[in-house]
Scaffold this motif. Structure first.
Motif, PDB file in Angstrom:
ATOM      1  N   PHE A   1       9.255  91.210  62.074  1.00  0.00           N
ATOM      2  CA  PHE A   1       8.297  90.390  61.342  1.00  0.00           C
ATOM      3  C   PHE A   1       8.526  90.502  59.841  1.00  0.00           C
ATOM      4  O   PHE A   1       9.189  91.408  59.360  1.00  0.00           O
ATOM      5  CB  PHE A   1       6.849  90.764  61.698  1.00  0.00           C
ATOM      6  CG  PHE A   1       6.450  92.153  61.290  1.00  0.00           C
ATOM      7  CD1 PHE A   1       5.824  92.381  60.078  1.00  0.00           C
ATOM      8  CD2 PHE A   1       6.677  93.225  62.123  1.00  0.00           C
ATOM      9  CE1 PHE A   1       5.441  93.651  59.692  1.00  0.00           C
ATOM     10  CE2 PHE A   1       6.301  94.503  61.759  1.00  0.00           C
ATOM     11  CZ  PHE A   1       5.676  94.713  60.548  1.00  0.00           C
ATOM     12  N   GLN A   2       7.977  89.544  59.128  1.00  0.00           N
ATOM     13  CA  GLN A   2       8.012  89.567  57.677  1.00  0.00           C
ATOM     14  C   GLN A   2       6.584  89.575  57.150  1.00  0.00           C
ATOM     15  O   GLN A   2       5.648  89.193  57.855  1.00  0.00           O
ATOM     16  CB  GLN A   2       8.807  88.399  57.112  1.00  0.00           C
ATOM     17  CG  GLN A   2       8.242  87.051  57.377  1.00  0.00           C
ATOM     18  CD  GLN A   2       9.141  85.947  56.881  1.00  0.00           C
ATOM     19  OE1 GLN A   2       9.206  84.923  57.505  1.00  0.00           O
ATOM     20  NE2 GLN A   2       9.833  86.117  55.797  1.00  0.00           N
TER      21      GLN A   2
ATOM     22  N   TYR B   1       3.825  90.962  51.356  1.00  0.00           N
ATOM     23  CA  TYR B   1       3.780  92.031  50.361  1.00  0.00           C
ATOM     24  C   TYR B   1       5.122  92.162  49.664  1.00  0.00           C
ATOM     25  O   TYR B   1       6.171  91.992  50.277  1.00  0.00           O
ATOM     26  CB  TYR B   1       3.433  93.366  51.008  1.00  0.00           C
ATOM     27  CG  TYR B   1       2.116  93.380  51.727  1.00  0.00           C
ATOM     28  CD1 TYR B   1       0.920  93.386  51.016  1.00  0.00           C
ATOM     29  CD2 TYR B   1       2.059  93.381  53.113  1.00  0.00           C
ATOM     30  CE1 TYR B   1      -0.297  93.399  51.672  1.00  0.00           C
ATOM     31  CE2 TYR B   1       0.851  93.392  53.777  1.00  0.00           C
ATOM     32  CZ  TYR B   1      -0.332  93.401  53.046  1.00  0.00           C
ATOM     33  OH  TYR B   1      -1.526  93.416  53.706  1.00  0.00           O
ATOM     34  N   GLY B   2       5.103  92.540  48.384  1.00  0.00           N
ATOM     35  CA  GLY B   2       6.346  92.765  47.655  1.00  0.00           C
ATOM     36  C   GLY B   2       7.069  94.008  48.144  1.00  0.00           C
ATOM     37  O   GLY B   2       8.274  94.031  48.281  1.00  0.00           O
ATOM     38  N   ASN B   3       6.345  95.075  48.394  1.00  0.00           N
ATOM     39  CA  ASN B   3       6.910  96.322  48.915  1.00  0.00           C
ATOM     40  C   ASN B   3       6.043  96.741  50.098  1.00  0.00           C
ATOM     41  O   ASN B   3       5.097  97.510  49.938  1.00  0.00           O
ATOM     42  CB  ASN B   3       6.923  97.410  47.842  1.00  0.00           C
ATOM     43  CG  ASN B   3       7.498  98.717  48.361  1.00  0.00           C
ATOM     44  OD1 ASN B   3       8.111  98.756  49.419  1.00  0.00           O
ATOM     45  ND2 ASN B   3       7.295  99.778  47.620  1.00  0.00           N
ATOM     46  N   PRO B   4       6.351  96.243  51.299  1.00  0.00           N
ATOM     47  CA  PRO B   4       5.437  96.423  52.429  1.00  0.00           C
ATOM     48  C   PRO B   4       5.433  97.811  53.059  1.00  0.00           C
ATOM     49  O   PRO B   4       4.533  98.130  53.814  1.00  0.00           O
ATOM     50  CB  PRO B   4       5.941  95.393  53.435  1.00  0.00           C
ATOM     51  CG  PRO B   4       7.403  95.303  53.153  1.00  0.00           C
ATOM     52  CD  PRO B   4       7.506  95.443  51.640  1.00  0.00           C
TER      53      PRO B   4
ATOM     54  N   ILE C   1       3.812 101.800  69.321  1.00  0.00           N
ATOM     55  CA  ILE C   1       4.946 101.727  68.393  1.00  0.00           C
ATOM     56  C   ILE C   1       5.588 103.102  68.322  1.00  0.00           C
ATOM     57  O   ILE C   1       4.998 104.051  67.826  1.00  0.00           O
ATOM     58  CB  ILE C   1       4.496 101.252  66.999  1.00  0.00           C
ATOM     59  CG1 ILE C   1       3.872  99.856  67.102  1.00  0.00           C
ATOM     60  CG2 ILE C   1       5.677 101.263  66.026  1.00  0.00           C
ATOM     61  CD1 ILE C   1       3.247  99.357  65.816  1.00  0.00           C
ATOM     62  N   VAL C   2       6.807 103.196  68.838  1.00  0.00           N
ATOM     63  CA  VAL C   2       7.481 104.494  68.903  1.00  0.00           C
ATOM     64  C   VAL C   2       8.528 104.686  67.816  1.00  0.00           C
ATOM     65  O   VAL C   2       8.925 105.812  67.532  1.00  0.00           O
ATOM     66  CB  VAL C   2       8.083 104.749  70.305  1.00  0.00           C
ATOM     67  CG1 VAL C   2       6.972 104.854  71.345  1.00  0.00           C
ATOM     68  CG2 VAL C   2       9.069 103.671  70.696  1.00  0.00           C
ATOM     69  N   SER C   3       8.977 103.598  67.188  1.00  0.00           N
ATOM     70  CA  SER C   3       9.932 103.679  66.078  1.00  0.00           C
ATOM     71  C   SER C   3       9.734 102.472  65.179  1.00  0.00           C
ATOM     72  O   SER C   3       9.330 101.403  65.649  1.00  0.00           O
ATOM     73  CB  SER C   3      11.386 103.654  66.567  1.00  0.00           C
ATOM     74  OG  SER C   3      11.655 104.703  67.441  1.00  0.00           O
ATOM     75  N   SER C   4      10.043 102.649  63.895  1.00  0.00           N
ATOM     76  CA  SER C   4       9.981 101.503  62.978  1.00  0.00           C
ATOM     77  C   SER C   4      11.089 101.626  61.945  1.00  0.00           C
ATOM     78  O   SER C   4      11.505 102.729  61.594  1.00  0.00           O
ATOM     79  CB  SER C   4       8.617 101.433  62.281  1.00  0.00           C
ATOM     80  OG  SER C   4       8.435 102.546  61.435  1.00  0.00           O
TER      81      SER C   4
ATOM     82  N   GLY D   1      16.692  91.234  54.558  1.00  0.00           N
ATOM     83  CA  GLY D   1      16.954  89.950  55.182  1.00  0.00           C
ATOM     84  C   GLY D   1      15.685  89.152  55.326  1.00  0.00           C
ATOM     85  O   GLY D   1      14.702  89.370  54.619  1.00  0.00           O
ATOM     86  N   SER D   2      15.659  88.241  56.282  1.00  0.00           N
ATOM     87  CA  SER D   2      14.509  87.353  56.424  1.00  0.00           C
ATOM     88  C   SER D   2      13.284  88.064  57.005  1.00  0.00           C
ATOM     89  O   SER D   2      12.169  87.571  56.889  1.00  0.00           O
ATOM     90  CB  SER D   2      14.873  86.146  57.295  1.00  0.00           C
ATOM     91  OG  SER D   2      15.258  86.580  58.579  1.00  0.00           O
ATOM     92  N   ASN D   3      13.476  89.202  57.651  1.00  0.00           N
ATOM     93  CA  ASN D   3      12.354  89.998  58.152  1.00  0.00           C
ATOM     94  C   ASN D   3      12.232  91.276  57.335  1.00  0.00           C
ATOM     95  O   ASN D   3      13.192  91.702  56.684  1.00  0.00           O
ATOM     96  CB  ASN D   3      12.543  90.339  59.629  1.00  0.00           C
ATOM     97  CG  ASN D   3      12.379  89.121  60.505  1.00  0.00           C
ATOM     98  OD1 ASN D   3      11.349  88.466  60.475  1.00  0.00           O
ATOM     99  ND2 ASN D   3      13.414  88.786  61.257  1.00  0.00           N
ATOM    100  N   ASP D   4      11.054  91.892  57.354  1.00  0.00           N
ATOM    101  CA  ASP D   4      10.829  93.124  56.614  1.00  0.00           C
ATOM    102  C   ASP D   4      10.862  94.365  57.492  1.00  0.00           C
ATOM    103  O   ASP D   4      11.180  95.448  57.019  1.00  0.00           O
ATOM    104  CB  ASP D   4       9.463  93.074  55.903  1.00  0.00           C
ATOM    105  CG  ASP D   4       9.426  92.025  54.820  1.00  0.00           C
ATOM    106  OD1 ASP D   4      10.397  91.940  54.048  1.00  0.00           O
ATOM    107  OD2 ASP D   4       8.433  91.278  54.742  1.00  0.00           O
ATOM    108  N   PHE D   5      10.505  94.215  58.757  1.00  0.00           N
ATOM    109  CA  PHE D   5      10.395  95.366  59.642  1.00  0.00           C
ATOM    110  C   PHE D   5      10.862  95.051  61.045  1.00  0.00           C
ATOM    111  O   PHE D   5      10.754  93.919  61.517  1.00  0.00           O
ATOM    112  CB  PHE D   5       8.925  95.811  59.753  1.00  0.00           C
ATOM    113  CG  PHE D   5       8.563  96.911  58.806  1.00  0.00           C
ATOM    114  CD1 PHE D   5       8.579  98.241  59.207  1.00  0.00           C
ATOM    115  CD2 PHE D   5       8.206  96.612  57.509  1.00  0.00           C
ATOM    116  CE1 PHE D   5       8.235  99.242  58.338  1.00  0.00           C
ATOM    117  CE2 PHE D   5       7.863  97.610  56.628  1.00  0.00           C
ATOM    118  CZ  PHE D   5       7.875  98.937  57.051  1.00  0.00           C
TER     119      PHE D   5
END
Length: 78
Positions: A29-30, A33-36, A50-53, A58-62
């Motif tokens: 997802f994107q 936020y400037g610095n999410p 959520i086990v890892s992040s 690129g076009s997504n942030d996470f």
């Protein structure tokens, strides 16, 4: 070896299906936020599915690696 700092941690690998987590997915997802990173880290810390992040470029942030016992968890993420 632990006392000497050679072994840093111990861990067990658990079969998610044997403990009721049958569904696995990588979600991307994107954000607006400037610095999410700090914002997202705070939001996801209490979501056990959520086990890892990973913060990515690129076009997504996470990217989030999730496991869940129910498919409806993923539908609620969209």
């Amino acid at each position: 070896m632990e006392e000497e700092g050679i072994i840093l941690d111990g861990r067990a690998t658990v079969d998610p299906a044997k403990v009721g987590y049958y569904f696995s997915a990588i979600l991307s997802f994107q954000t607006n936020y400037g610095n999410p990173d700090p914002v997202i880290d705070e939001i996801i810390k209490d979501i056990p599915e959520i086990v890892s992040s990973w913060s990515i470029t690129g076009s997504n942030d996470f990217l989030l690696r999730c496991i869940s016992s129910r498919w409806s968890f993923y539908r609620s993420c969209s």
